[in-house]
Design a protein around this motif. Structure first.
Motif, PDB file in Angstrom:
ATOM      1  N   VAL A 210     -10.078  -4.658   3.448  1.00 37.46           N
ATOM      2  CA  VAL A 210     -11.412  -5.073   3.002  1.00 37.46           C
ATOM      3  C   VAL A 210     -12.424  -4.841   4.117  1.00 37.46           C
ATOM      4  CG1 VAL A 210     -12.837  -6.985   2.160  1.00 37.46           C
ATOM      5  CG2 VAL A 210     -10.425  -6.860   1.503  1.00 37.46           C
ATOM      6  N   VAL A 211     -13.582  -4.289   3.748  1.00 33.53           N
ATOM      7  CA  VAL A 211     -14.692  -4.134   4.693  1.00 33.53           C
ATOM      8  C   VAL A 211     -15.912  -4.859   4.134  1.00 33.53           C
ATOM      9  CG1 VAL A 211     -16.217  -2.555   5.941  1.00 33.53           C
ATOM     10  CG2 VAL A 211     -13.868  -1.860   5.428  1.00 33.53           C
ATOM     11  N   VAL A 212     -16.552  -5.662   4.983  1.00 34.74           N
ATOM     12  CA  VAL A 212     -17.846  -6.260   4.657  1.00 34.74           C
ATOM     13  C   VAL A 212     -18.889  -5.470   5.435  1.00 34.74           C
ATOM     14  CG1 VAL A 212     -19.277  -8.328   4.763  1.00 34.74           C
ATOM     15  CG2 VAL A 212     -16.811  -8.532   4.306  1.00 34.74           C
ATOM     16  N   ASP A 213     -19.757  -4.756   4.713  1.00 30.52           N
ATOM     17  CA  ASP A 213     -20.717  -3.851   5.356  1.00 30.52           C
ATOM     18  C   ASP A 213     -22.141  -4.250   4.979  1.00 30.52           C
ATOM     19  OD1 ASP A 213     -22.372  -1.752   6.157  1.00 30.52           O
ATOM     20  OD2 ASP A 213     -20.838  -0.236   5.820  1.00 30.52           O
ATOM     21  N   SER A 214     -22.848  -4.851   5.923  1.00 24.67           N
ATOM     22  CA  SER A 214     -24.247  -5.214   5.701  1.00 24.67           C
ATOM     23  C   SER A 214     -25.204  -4.235   6.356  1.00 24.67           C
ATOM     24  CB  SER A 214     -24.506  -6.625   6.262  1.00 24.67           C
ATOM     25  OG  SER A 214     -24.267  -6.650   7.664  1.00 24.67           O
ATOM     26  N   VAL A 215     -24.660  -3.144   6.899  1.00 23.10           N
ATOM     27  CA  VAL A 215     -25.470  -2.183   7.644  1.00 23.10           C
ATOM     28  C   VAL A 215     -25.921  -1.022   6.770  1.00 23.10           C
ATOM     29  CG1 VAL A 215     -25.550  -0.669   9.662  1.00 23.10           C
ATOM     30  CG2 VAL A 215     -24.241  -2.794   9.752  1.00 23.10           C
ATOM     31  N   GLY A 216     -24.981  -0.465   6.001  1.00 23.94           N
ATOM     32  CA  GLY A 216     -25.319   0.657   5.133  1.00 23.94           C
ATOM     33  C   GLY A 216     -25.603   1.919   5.919  1.00 23.94           C
ATOM     34  N   GLY A 237     -25.983  -4.670   2.237  1.00 27.29           N
ATOM     35  CA  GLY A 237     -27.274  -4.631   2.903  1.00 27.29           C
ATOM     36  C   GLY A 237     -27.599  -3.272   3.462  1.00 27.29           C
ATOM     37  N   ALA A 238     -28.792  -3.198   4.034  1.00 26.78           N
ATOM     38  CA  ALA A 238     -29.280  -1.952   4.623  1.00 26.78           C
ATOM     39  C   ALA A 238     -29.910  -2.235   5.979  1.00 26.78           C
ATOM     40  CB  ALA A 238     -30.285  -1.295   3.695  1.00 26.78           C
TER      41      ALA A 238
END
Length: 321
Positions: A210-216, A237-238
């Motif tokens: 699992v990856v949580v990516d708020s950077v985009g 997110g971005a």
């Protein structure tokens, strides 16, 4: 009332501290006297390029304080109660008008500043990991931007759920070191190391579940490339402020998946509302830690936003009217 407002999009310098009219109370809403404002990454993005829904515009999702007025149709909260609140805008002010449904009672004795930072931050991290990421005990997790508010929450929630290995990225070794006490197993300094190569090295070339990516932006492709077989990315997110360009074909061979996550789309549901209340109560009992990096007066909102964008913070930045 006093508020941090702006008349045009731009950098932190567009924020001005001014007197504006007090908000009015909707029949299904409340007015709170704001005691703490937790600045979200989305607040800085909205200030930078989001629509100005009011003129002047008061940005901000999260704030907590005391209810001073309730609408005639409100039955779930009352005057004098301390609540954490969420709305599309309006947190950067001394008073706030919000739907009563978007209020969560704060347990007696719990720090209002910490309560202010929970609904969006911890609610988003929880959805990324479990509702959309479908994380199970023993699985490996990568948290992009681990020192962010959502990142700090995700590390703790993954640890509590029994993740087998928790990895996170940040812009410095110092920031990563501060995350270890929250449950981080290995930090990756993205300014120095290749994130995908490090993930593969640390997982015996398997990748993460699992990856949580708020950077985009360009980071999102790295998140996909770091996945194990049947791995899942929750894109939320971005923060990188770059176009979202990914090779969806890169997901096919490993039966990988990518989900967009937006807590606001379901925040009015019983599932999300009840989950946020539970997270607040868990934090009040000391089961979760709300990390507050720095506190600013509302009159210095421009400085607070600039500090967040300097990528020095670990956890949330809070303002007090």
């Amino acid at each position: 009332m006093k508020a941090a407002v702006y008349y045009e999009n731009g950098g932190p310098e567009v924020l001005k501290y001014e007197e504006i009219p007090d908000p009015t109370c909707h029949p299904k809403g409340v007015i709170i006297r704001v005691e703490a404002i937790a600045i979200e990454g989305g607040d800085t993005l909205n200030r930078w390029r989001g629509p100005l829904m009011t003129n002047p515009h008061v940005v901000g999702y999260q704030a907590a304080g005391e209810i001073i007025e309730v609408g005639e149709q409100v039955t779930n909260v009352k005057v004098g109660q301390k609540v954490a609140t969420v709305n599309n805008w309006g947190s950067h002010a001394a008073l706030r008008s919000v739907p009563a449904r978007n209020c969560w009672p704060i347990p007696e004795g719990f720090d209002v500043r910490k309560a202010a930072a929970i609904p969006v931050t911890f609610g988003t991290a929880h959805d990324c990991l479990f509702e959309f990421g479908r994380m199970k005990k023993g699985e490996t997790v990568l948290v992009q931007a681990g020192a962010s508010g959502v990142g700090v929450a995700a590390i703790q929630l993954a640890k509590r759920a029994g993740a087998g290995l928790i990895l996170a990225t940040a812009s410095s070794d110092e920031r990563l070191e501060k995350l270890k006490r929250l449950g981080l197993d290995h930090g990756i300094n993205y300014t120095r190391d290749d994130v995908v190569k490090e993930v593969k090295r640390l997982t015996d070339n398997k990748g993460v579940d699992v990856v949580v990516d708020s950077v985009g932006g360009s980071t999102l492709q790295g998140s996909i490339n770091a996945l194990a077989y049947r791995g899942r990315v929750s894109m939320v997110g971005a923060a990188g402020r770059e176009p979202m360009v990914v090779d969806v074909g890169s997901m096919m061979g490993g039966n990988r998946s990518l989900s967009g996550v937006f807590l606001g789309a379901e925040i009015g549901t019983d599932r999300v509302h009840d989950n946020i209340q539970q997270l607040i109560e868990d934090a009040a009992r000391g089961e979760l830690e709300v990390v507050i990096d720095r506190e600013f007066p509302l009159s210095e909102a421009a400085a607070a936003h600039a500090y967040i964008e300097s990528r020095q913070a670990v956890g949330r930045v809070v303002m007090v009217p």
